[in-house]
Design a protein around this motif. Structure first.
Motif, PDB file in Angstrom:
ATOM      1  N   THR A 120       0.843  -1.197   0.000  1.00 45.17           N
ATOM      2  CA  THR A 120       0.000   0.000   0.000  1.00 45.17           C
ATOM      3  C   THR A 120       0.885   1.256   0.000  1.00 45.17           C
ATOM      4  N   ALA A 121       0.640   2.126  -0.981  1.00 43.36           N
ATOM      5  CA  ALA A 121       1.551   3.255  -1.226  1.00 43.36           C
ATOM      6  C   ALA A 121       1.654   4.200  -0.040  1.00 43.36           C
ATOM      7  N   PHE A 122       2.866   4.681   0.187  1.00 41.23           N
ATOM      8  CA  PHE A 122       3.184   5.647   1.243  1.00 41.23           C
ATOM      9  C   PHE A 122       2.254   6.854   1.169  1.00 41.23           C
ATOM     10  N   GLU A 123       1.696   7.232   2.307  1.00 41.22           N
ATOM     11  CA  GLU A 123       0.794   8.391   2.339  1.00 41.22           C
ATOM     12  C   GLU A 123       1.443   9.514   3.152  1.00 41.22           C
ATOM     13  N   PRO A 124       1.736  10.648   2.506  1.00 43.23           N
ATOM     14  CA  PRO A 124       2.303  11.768   3.281  1.00 43.23           C
ATOM     15  C   PRO A 124       1.247  12.288   4.257  1.00 43.23           C
ATOM     16  N   VAL A 125       1.637  12.506   5.499  1.00 46.22           N
ATOM     17  CA  VAL A 125       0.712  12.981   6.522  1.00 46.22           C
ATOM     18  C   VAL A 125       1.237  14.300   7.092  1.00 46.22           C
ATOM     19  N   ARG A 126       0.441  15.339   7.044  1.00 46.94           N
ATOM     20  CA  ARG A 126       0.859  16.645   7.574  1.00 46.94           C
ATOM     21  C   ARG A 126       1.007  16.565   9.086  1.00 46.94           C
ATOM     22  N   CYS A 127       2.023  17.182   9.626  1.00 49.21           N
ATOM     23  CA  CYS A 127       2.200  17.142  11.081  1.00 49.21           C
ATOM     24  C   CYS A 127       3.102  18.279  11.536  1.00 49.21           C
ATOM     25  N   HIS A 128       3.159  18.480  12.856  1.00 46.44           N
ATOM     26  CA  HIS A 128       4.068  19.478  13.414  1.00 46.44           C
ATOM     27  C   HIS A 128       5.446  18.891  13.638  1.00 46.44           C
ATOM     28  N   VAL A 129       5.453  17.656  14.124  1.00 45.70           N
ATOM     29  CA  VAL A 129       6.727  16.995  14.404  1.00 45.70           C
ATOM     30  C   VAL A 129       6.733  15.631  13.710  1.00 45.70           C
ATOM     31  N   PHE A 130       7.823  15.351  12.978  1.00 38.77           N
ATOM     32  CA  PHE A 130       7.931  14.096  12.233  1.00 38.77           C
ATOM     33  C   PHE A 130       9.142  13.336  12.751  1.00 38.77           C
ATOM     34  N   ILE A 131       8.950  12.053  13.030  1.00 39.31           N
ATOM     35  CA  ILE A 131      10.070  11.212  13.448  1.00 39.31           C
ATOM     36  C   ILE A 131      10.358  10.240  12.311  1.00 39.31           C
ATOM     37  N   ASP A 277      13.479  -1.853   0.454  1.00 39.21           N
ATOM     38  CA  ASP A 277      12.170  -1.505   0.990  1.00 39.21           C
ATOM     39  C   ASP A 277      12.213  -0.232   1.819  1.00 39.21           C
ATOM     40  N   HIS A 278      13.341   0.468   1.740  1.00 37.38           N
ATOM     41  CA  HIS A 278      13.469   1.749   2.430  1.00 37.38           C
ATOM     42  C   HIS A 278      13.543   2.879   1.399  1.00 37.38           C
ATOM     43  N   ALA A 279      13.199   4.077   1.849  1.00 33.70           N
ATOM     44  CA  ALA A 279      13.300   5.249   0.975  1.00 33.70           C
ATOM     45  C   ALA A 279      14.770   5.560   0.705  1.00 33.70           C
ATOM     46  N   ASP A 280      15.080   6.022  -0.503  1.00 33.30           N
ATOM     47  CA  ASP A 280      16.441   6.487  -0.778  1.00 33.30           C
ATOM     48  C   ASP A 280      16.553   7.948  -0.314  1.00 33.30           C
ATOM     49  N   TRP A 281      17.698   8.546  -0.560  1.00 30.00           N
ATOM     50  CA  TRP A 281      17.958   9.929  -0.110  1.00 30.00           C
ATOM     51  C   TRP A 281      16.850  10.881  -0.555  1.00 30.00           C
ATOM     52  N   GLU A 282      16.536  10.857  -1.850  1.00 31.37           N
ATOM     53  CA  GLU A 282      15.502  11.752  -2.367  1.00 31.37           C
ATOM     54  C   GLU A 282      14.155  11.419  -1.744  1.00 31.37           C
ATOM     55  N   GLY A 283      13.891  10.132  -1.567  1.00 32.14           N
ATOM     56  CA  GLY A 283      12.634   9.691  -0.970  1.00 32.14           C
ATOM     57  C   GLY A 283      12.478  10.244   0.439  1.00 32.14           C
ATOM     58  N   LEU A 284      13.551  10.178   1.224  1.00 27.82           N
ATOM     59  CA  LEU A 284      13.511  10.701   2.592  1.00 27.82           C
ATOM     60  C   LEU A 284      13.229  12.195   2.589  1.00 27.82           C
ATOM     61  N   LYS A 289       9.660  16.775   3.581  1.00 29.01           N
ATOM     62  CA  LYS A 289       9.084  18.053   3.136  1.00 29.01           C
ATOM     63  C   LYS A 289       7.562  17.969   3.053  1.00 29.01           C
ATOM     64  N   ALA A 290       7.047  16.801   2.598  1.00 29.28           N
ATOM     65  CA  ALA A 290       5.592  16.668   2.418  1.00 29.28           C
ATOM     66  C   ALA A 290       4.847  16.736   3.746  1.00 29.28           C
ATOM     67  N   THR A 291       5.513  16.425   4.857  1.00 31.53           N
ATOM     68  CA  THR A 291       4.810  16.498   6.148  1.00 31.53           C
ATOM     69  C   THR A 291       4.597  17.935   6.594  1.00 31.53           C
ATOM     70  N   GLY A 292       5.400  18.844   6.055  1.00 31.29           N
ATOM     71  CA  GLY A 292       5.323  20.237   6.489  1.00 31.29           C
ATOM     72  C   GLY A 292       5.785  20.419   7.928  1.00 31.29           C
ATOM     73  N   ALA A 293       6.459  19.423   8.484  1.00 32.13           N
ATOM     74  CA  ALA A 293       6.840  19.453   9.898  1.00 32.13           C
ATOM     75  C   ALA A 293       7.800  20.594  10.203  1.00 32.13           C
ATOM     76  N   LEU A 294       7.663  21.177  11.399  1.00 31.32           N
ATOM     77  CA  LEU A 294       8.558  22.247  11.831  1.00 31.32           C
ATOM     78  C   LEU A 294       9.785  21.664  12.493  1.00 31.32           C
ATOM     79  N   LYS A 295       9.619  20.425  13.004  1.00 31.22           N
ATOM     80  CA  LYS A 295      10.733  19.790  13.677  1.00 31.22           C
ATOM     81  C   LYS A 295      10.779  18.325  13.272  1.00 31.22           C
ATOM     82  N   VAL A 296      12.001  17.847  12.980  1.00 29.16           N
ATOM     83  CA  VAL A 296      12.143  16.468  12.519  1.00 29.16           C
ATOM     84  C   VAL A 296      13.169  15.745  13.382  1.00 29.16           C
TER      85      VAL A 296
END
Lengths: 348, 558
Positions: A120-131, A277-284, A289-296
């Protein structure tokens, strides 16, 4: 105000909800991102996971209290709003979204941004903090489109077949093996599975997935079958006496680590396919960026490099030590036995 | 994808150009069996263009064009194209462990169409032409090349640029493949491609043509190399069949005089005549048409005779002060005098002597050295012994003579090509050892990419630890993995690629020699340090001390 998630010596802890996400020590309430063994440990009292993950956990951890949810379904624990979103890593793999007091945190677990048609394709989720994870968080990791890699795997198999050699693909039993089966479908050949992969195959079938027909390898399987055949075996079998039955054979390791020649040479493999099965550099970067997170926060992988890069590009970031992956920066292949399984799950 | 195998059916039938050379290198780099490599090379020689073949022979026999650009410039240009900060490039480099590969992986996708497919020789000859060009000119050429290439081609192109071409193909393997293709004896081929020739101006036919190659008066013979003797020498049979000599620790070489010119070659096939003025008088003194095999050694001549020769052989560290210098000062000449210790006679009177038995060659050699009668040419003495036990105890005195042990050569042996089992053996003394603790670790290169395998070791000095050597080899893959895991769990600080590690793991370090050094904190420099074994049984406070090391220096470092 206390942060929504604390990094403790048992794992990522949400104190408001009094639960952990992928804890590595036994706890009362565990929310599980996916069924790989470094994220889904035994010994918790209650497990919350995605519906597809449940049969996989049952197969690996035995009977426990499991609560399963659908993607985007909302659950509350002690007032903290929880929902799971596809992470694209393996079947059932999920990002965990937490919402409390108008603040949103997302824990990525392991993920990849390319759609493999199974997870199931990765879904970007907007958030304040992304881990986020960072297994392949260096710019040297740039994956080829998966169709090109599949093509190369198939060409390699046909080449081996012409020489009457067995093609032994080395792939992790949960995730990569099923992905390969789909990729090999156009060849219309019986694929032979190592016992460990066969077990996971059954668990995936019980989760309601359809997979191509396969045959399990047992001590009774006739030798004549191997000539030019396709075998999928887990990394632990590579180089073991179990492999002798396939001679003459060629081995092909399917792992993101194969991106670098030295790793392939160390594995002494005939072929290396950088299928991850992991994201590459560009994928990460895209995911962050797609999360719009202020802190990662950056966990397992090349966390110091990835986190520094984010800071330099204007995204506030810090690295976090976890027990996911084996350890920072470690590729599989030369693992001390005790962490073999975890290692396989991370790289392979 | 870099490691993917290239199906043999896809190799082009004829011609090739640069892409087929890149393909060859990829097959060679990923092949796990020697025969696969040999087949790939033979196949390449059967279809590649002649001029490219000449360059392949040159590349695999250590005749690369001069390096035209530094690693740091290449890194900068790569960062510019890939839009990456330099520190991220460096992190990547330390993980990949190979400059050429790092750049190939980091550059953006190609965006220029090559006007026409280029050949291997085109690129190499461009390098030769650009040697003295401005950096901007070089940059423009190199970055344009990059942006017309795929990842595999870039990797090979960068390897050509940076010189290091270690992909598990020895000169011997290349010679065997070439011999197979042109249906000739490998030793004949080895001889023909040795010596001084310029790939830019040499035609394939000319290179392999007997008459043309015979015209090169400087051409050395391939060296005959010995295997290590792992068993007791009694296994070799009757002592009467064997000649024993000291195994000297210098630079193996050949002295040639033909057409009244003198040439000195090192085993690395480097012409080093000019570096050793001590040999100049031999041009007058040696008979014409002669080739002598021997060892270049630091040696001080004295009047008194001992151990079969006048004077004393000096440690390798002394010889080292002469290597790599083009202009030798008077001070260096007197501080580090050099002689040639003759082992064998390969050519005499312009005639190949290699098929004659050693005993006959030796007699002739002794006569020649006696007639020359010059300090620059010494006879490597034969050790007389009556039984193997006697030789064994003589061997124990090697270190005092600055020898590494004993050579055993069958008196009836011919002078063979390359490393051959049976007739020549090296019987080395046990190395010096010291127990030390690992204090720094760094990631390795090649097949040790992204793995902590390069370590720095320390000895105790009261309550301090003093680093004294690095060592990169001696552990099994499994042990390296365990140490790697330890480093990751127990690193204290990170200085660029280097991690300081909790001083806990103890190793026994072996080395062949020790010399005083003011460049090292410990005051000593070791020769050939390596890890002998991991001392799981020892704790960090049980390691050797700096004064133990200094004692070794006193005994063996003079």
């Amino acid at each position: 105000m206390e942060p929504l998630i604390l990094f403790t010596n048992k794992g990522l802890y949400c104190s408001a909800g009094n639960f952990y996400i992928d804890p590595w020590k036994p706890v009362a309430n565990a929310v599980i991102t996916h069924a790989h063994s470094d994220h889904a440990k035994p010994g918790h009292e209650k497990y919350l996971c995605h519906r597809f993950t449940k049969p996989l956990l049952q197969a690996r951890l035995g009977p426990n209290y499991y609560q399963s949810v659908e993607w985007n379904e909302t659950v509350f624990i002690n007032g903290v709003k929880i929902s799971l979103h596809p992470a694209g890593h393996i079947i059932g793999s999920s990002q965990i979204r937490l919402e409390y007091n108008d603040e949103v945190w997302v824990v990525s677990g392991d993920y990849k941004t390319a759609d493999d048609g199974l997870s199931t394709a990765f879904e970007p989720v907007r958030c304040h903090v992304f881990i986020t994870e960072s297994t392949f968080g260096l710019p040297i990791y740039k994956w080829q489109p998966q169709e090109e890699i599949y093509n190369n795997v198939r060409k390699w198999i046909l080449e081996n077949k012409q020489q009457n050699k067995t093609s032994v693909l080395i792939a992790y039993s949960l995730g990569k093996a099923q992905r390969l089966l789909k990729a090999l479908e156009p060849l219309n050949e019986t694929v032979y599975l190592h016992g460990a992969i066969w077990n996971m195959h059954q668990a995936v079938l019980s989760a309601g997935f359809t997979l191509p027909a396969v045959e399990r390898i047992t001590p009774e399987t006739g030798k004549e079958k191997w000539k030019g055949a396709i075998v999928i075996a887990p990394p632990g079998a590579d180089g073991s006496p179990w492999m002798k039955r396939f001679d003459p054979c060629e081995t092909g390791v399917c792992s993101g680590w194969m991106q670098v020649r030295g790793n392939a040479r160390r594995r002494n493999t005939d072929a290396g396919f950088a299928l991850s099965d992991h994201a590459d550099w560009e994928g990460l970067l895209t995911a962050v960026k797609a999360t719009g997170a202020l802190k990662v926060f950056v966990t397992h992988g090349f966390q110091s490099a990835f986190s520094r890069y984010l800071n330099e590009t204007g995204i506030e970031s810090a690295e976090v030590k976890t027990e996911y992956g084996n350890d920072e920066e470690e590729p599989p292949g030369l693992a001390p036995e005790q962490s073999e399984q975890i290692k396989e799950e991370h790289g392979l | 994808m870099i490691n993917e195998p290239i199906p043999k059916s896809e190799l082009p039938a004829t011609g090739g150009g640069f892409l087929s050379f890149a393909t060859l290198v990829n097959v060679l780099a990923s092949a796990t069996k020697t025969n696969e490599k040999l087949d790939a090379l033979t196949h390449y020689f059967s279809y590649a263009e002649d001029h490219d073949k000449v360059w392949v022979i040159a590349l695999f026999s250590g005749r690369r064009p001069k390096r035209i650009v530094s690693s740091s410039l290449l890194s900068l240009w790569c960062c510019g194209l890939a839009n990456l900060p330099l520190w991220l490039y460096e992190e990547s480099y330390h993980t990949v462990g190979d400059l050429a590969e790092t750049i190939a992986l980091l550059l953006p996708e190609k965006n220029e169409q090559a006007i026409q497919p280029q050949s291997l020789s085109y690129f190499l000859e461009q390098f030769v032409q650009l040697e003295k060009a401005a950096d901007e000119t070089k940059k423009s050429f190199i970055t344009h090349c990059w942006m017309q290439m795929n990842r595999d081609e870039r990797f090979v192109f960068n390897k050509l640029l940076t010189g290091g071409f270690r992909i598990g193909v020895s000169q011997k393997m290349m010679v065997n493949a070439l011999a197979k293709t042109v249906k000739a004896n490998p030793s004949v081929i080895a001889h023909r491609i040795s010596g001084k020739w310029d790939p830019s101006t040499t035609a394939f036919e000319e290179l392999l043509n007997e008459h043309a190659s015979a015209a090169d008066a400087s051409k050395p013979y391939p060296f005959y190399l010995a295997y290590a003797l792992d068993e007791e020498p009694a296994s070799l049979g009757d002592t009467k069949d064997w000649q024993a000599e000291w195994k000297w620790d210098g630079i193996r070489g050949q002295i040639i005089k033909r057409n009244n010119e003198l040439f000195v070659w090192s085993r690395g096939e480097e012409l080093i005549t000019e570096k050793f003025p001590e040999y100049f008088p031999l041009k007058e003194l040696l008979p014409d048409g002669i080739v002598i095999d021997g060892e270049i050694l630091a040696y001080r001549h004295t009047a008194a005779a001992a151990n079969g020769f006048h004077g004393a052989v000096l440690p390798f560290a002394i010889l080292q002060t002469r290597i790599g210098r083009k202009n030798i000062s008077r001070k260096q000449l007197s501080g580090a005098p050099v002689a040639f210790f003759a082992y064998d006679l390969i050519e005499y009177n312009y005639e190949d002597q290699r098929k004659r038995p050693l005993s006959e060659r030796r007699l002739l050699l002794e006569d020649i050295v006696a007639v020359v009668n010059n300090a620059g040419l010494q006879l490597s003495p034969v050790i007389s012994f009556n039984n193997w036990n006697e030789l064994k105890s003589l061997r124990e005195t090697s270190r005092a003579l600055n020898a590494e042990g004993v050579m055993l050569k069958r008196k009836a042996s011919a002078y063979q090509v390359g490393r051959k089992v049976g007739d020549w053996w090296k019987w080395k003394i046990d190395p010096l050892t010291i127990d030390a603790v690992m204090v720094y670790a760094q990631k390795g290169h090649g097949r040790r990419s992204n793995l902590y395998t390069d370590y720095t070791f320390a000895v105790k000095d009261d309550d301090k630890l003093v680093t004294f050597t690095k060592a990169y080899s001696g552990l099994t893959d499994k042990e390296f993995a365990q140490v790697d895991a330890f480093v990751k769990r127990n690193s204290i600080e990170k200085f660029g690629p280097v991690r300081t590690v909790k001083p806990e793991l103890v190793f026994e370090i072996a080395f062949e020699g020790i010399a005083a050094s003011n460049r090292h904190k410990s005051g000593v420099a070791l020769r050939f340090p390596r890890i002998l074994r991991w001392r799981h049984d020892k704790k960090a406070d049980e390691i050797n001390t700096l004064s133990d090391l200094k004692k070794l220096l006193e005994v063996y470092g003079k």
